[in-house]
Design an enzyme around this catalytic site. Structure first.
Site, PDB file in Angstrom:
ATOM      1  N   LYS A  53       7.291  14.588  -1.860  1.00 16.48           N
ATOM      2  CA  LYS A  53       7.101  15.509  -3.728  1.00 16.48           C
ATOM      3  C   LYS A  53       6.860  17.085  -2.814  1.00 16.48           C
ATOM      4  O   LYS A  53       6.989  17.887  -3.692  1.00 16.48           O
ATOM      5  CB  LYS A  53       6.002  14.946  -3.737  1.00 16.48           C
ATOM      6  CG  LYS A  53       5.843  13.286  -4.821  1.00 16.48           C
ATOM      7  CD  LYS A  53       5.257  13.048  -5.617  1.00 16.48           C
ATOM      8  CE  LYS A  53       5.854  11.864  -5.658  1.00 16.48           C
ATOM      9  NZ  LYS A  53       4.599  10.670  -6.721  1.00 16.48           N
ATOM     10  N   GLN A  97      -1.776  10.069  -5.873  1.00 20.45           N
ATOM     11  CA  GLN A  97      -1.240   9.225  -5.944  1.00 20.45           C
ATOM     12  C   GLN A  97      -1.904   7.546  -5.790  1.00 20.45           C
ATOM     13  O   GLN A  97      -2.776   6.995  -5.852  1.00 20.45           O
ATOM     14  CB  GLN A  97      -0.115   9.199  -4.551  1.00 20.45           C
ATOM     15  CG  GLN A  97       0.147   8.762  -4.276  1.00 20.45           C
ATOM     16  CD  GLN A  97       1.737   8.690  -4.916  1.00 20.45           C
ATOM     17  OE1 GLN A  97       2.005   9.905  -4.978  1.00 20.45           O
ATOM     18  NE2 GLN A  97       2.684   7.404  -4.617  1.00 20.45           N
ATOM     19  N   ASP A 120       2.280  13.381 -14.169  1.00 22.90           N
ATOM     20  CA  ASP A 120       2.696  12.412 -14.085  1.00 22.90           C
ATOM     21  C   ASP A 120       2.451  11.493 -15.536  1.00 22.90           C
ATOM     22  O   ASP A 120       3.568  10.574 -15.194  1.00 22.90           O
ATOM     23  CB  ASP A 120       1.893  11.791 -12.683  1.00 22.90           C
ATOM     24  CG  ASP A 120       2.581  11.353 -11.423  1.00 22.90           C
ATOM     25  OD1 ASP A 120       4.242  11.349 -11.264  1.00 22.90           O
ATOM     26  OD2 ASP A 120       1.767  10.932 -10.885  1.00 22.90           O
TER      27      ASP A 120
HETATM   28  N1  GUN Z   1       2.917   5.024  -7.103  1.00 21.04           N
HETATM   29  C1  GUN Z   1       4.065   4.963  -7.325  1.00 21.04           C
HETATM   30  N2  GUN Z   1       5.093   6.053  -7.961  1.00 21.04           N
HETATM   31  C2  GUN Z   1       4.176   6.297  -8.212  1.00 21.04           C
HETATM   32  C3  GUN Z   1       4.222   7.882  -9.339  1.00 21.04           C
HETATM   33  O1  GUN Z   1       5.724   8.157  -9.418  1.00 21.04           O
HETATM   34  N3  GUN Z   1       3.059   8.813  -8.962  1.00 21.04           N
HETATM   35  C4  GUN Z   1       1.750   8.435  -8.212  1.00 21.04           C
HETATM   36  N4  GUN Z   1       1.279   9.093  -8.778  1.00 21.04           N
HETATM   37  N5  GUN Z   1       1.862   7.318  -7.691  1.00 21.04           N
HETATM   38  C5  GUN Z   1       3.002   6.066  -7.953  1.00 21.04           C
END
Ligand code: GUN
Length: 282
Positions: A53, A97, A120
């Protein structure tokens, strides 16, 4: 006949190129899009996701700030960081995350992210807005799935869509998104009876359960669009929730793993961050 592959990698590159141009324009207007990423604990998969990311953000010209915490971090410590980032006008997106280390209340932590910066789309507010058909951030994997389907030029309205998996991050928001596109949507899950029969009626079949090769050809309608959200490691190799080799002989269009949904999830996160940066101009 073998299905056409929906190339998520190529589509994500296109999206990121367009975003890069938008980021440049924003910078000319004095706004530098900025994404803050919070990672707690040492989950290896989360570390890889966060690294990807941050790298993609930087490639697009988006500033990234990262905050790393040990496994024994408290909810209060994470919340203190979120509050500072909420107040910081130079930050446009805040991402925590998941999963958080065991024992931490994810809902309580996510609730602290301000609605304007929830890129998100995980907070109860954002999910509620989506369900009500109001403006707000939509979570990135479901958005990526929708963009992949739209990129094929196929009509969604009126189609039968079946989602396998009812997670808060994928299945449930995808239900709302596809409904918004006027599909008739069914969610199947671990307690669903006759799952194969229900799945095999889908014009659009989405697998998001985290079980390697779960969807076989018997679960797929001839000519269906099949989207594979799964990322599973089998003998060191990444495979999806769909038995790709078997299903591609029956489907019309199919996403691969890797190179399907994964890259689009990141592209949509960056897109949400740019939207938030644009909103800051209003
Ligand atoms: N854990 C698994 N997929 C994601 C995601 O798309 N965003 C975040 N923040 N955590 C995750």
């Amino acid at each position: 006949m073998s299905a056409k592959i929906i190339d998520g990698k190529a589509l994500s590159i296109q999206v990121k190129q367009n975003l890069k141009a938008e980021v440049e324009k924003l910078k000319e207007q004095g706004v530098k899009p900025c994404l803050a990423v919070i990672l707690a604990g040492a989950d290896p998969a989360s570390q890889v996701y966060v690294k990807n990311k941050i790298r993609s953000a930087e490639e697009t010209g988006i500033i990234s700030l990262s905050f790393y915490f040990d496994n024994d971090v408290t909810e209060e410590e994470i919340i203190t960081t979120i509050k500072k980032l909420n107040d910081d006008k130079t930050v446009h997106g805040i991402l925590v995350q998941l999963p958080l280390p065991k024992g931490l209340d994810e809902t309580r932590v996510l609730k602290e992210i301000s609605d304007e910066k929830d890129v998100d789309g995980f907070s109860a507010y954002s999910v509620g807005q989506l369900l009500l058909g109001r403006e707000g951030f939509v979570s990135c994997t479901p958005l990526g799935v929708l963009e992949l389907i739209k990129s094929t030029g196929e009509t969604i309205s009126g189609k039968d869509a079946v989602i396998i998996g009812r997670s808060n991050i994928v299945g449930k928001p995808l239900l709302a998104l596809l409904l918004r596109e006027n599909a008739t949507v069914t969610i199947c899950h671990s307690k669903t009876q006759n799952l194969a029969e229900k799945a095999s009626r889908a014009d659009i079949l989405i697998a998001a359960i985290g079980k390697a090769n779960f969807v076989g050809a018997d679960m797929v309608k001839e000519g269906a669009i099949v989207i594979d959200v799964g990322i599973n490691r089998v003998d060191g190799k990444l495979v999806g929730d769909v038995d790709f080799e078997a299903v591609k002989e029956k489907a019309k269009l199919i996403t691969p793993v890797p190179g399907g949904v994964g890259p689009m999830t990141i592209a949509m996160l960056l897109n949400n961050t740019v939207i938030s940066a644009k909103n800051s101009l209003k």
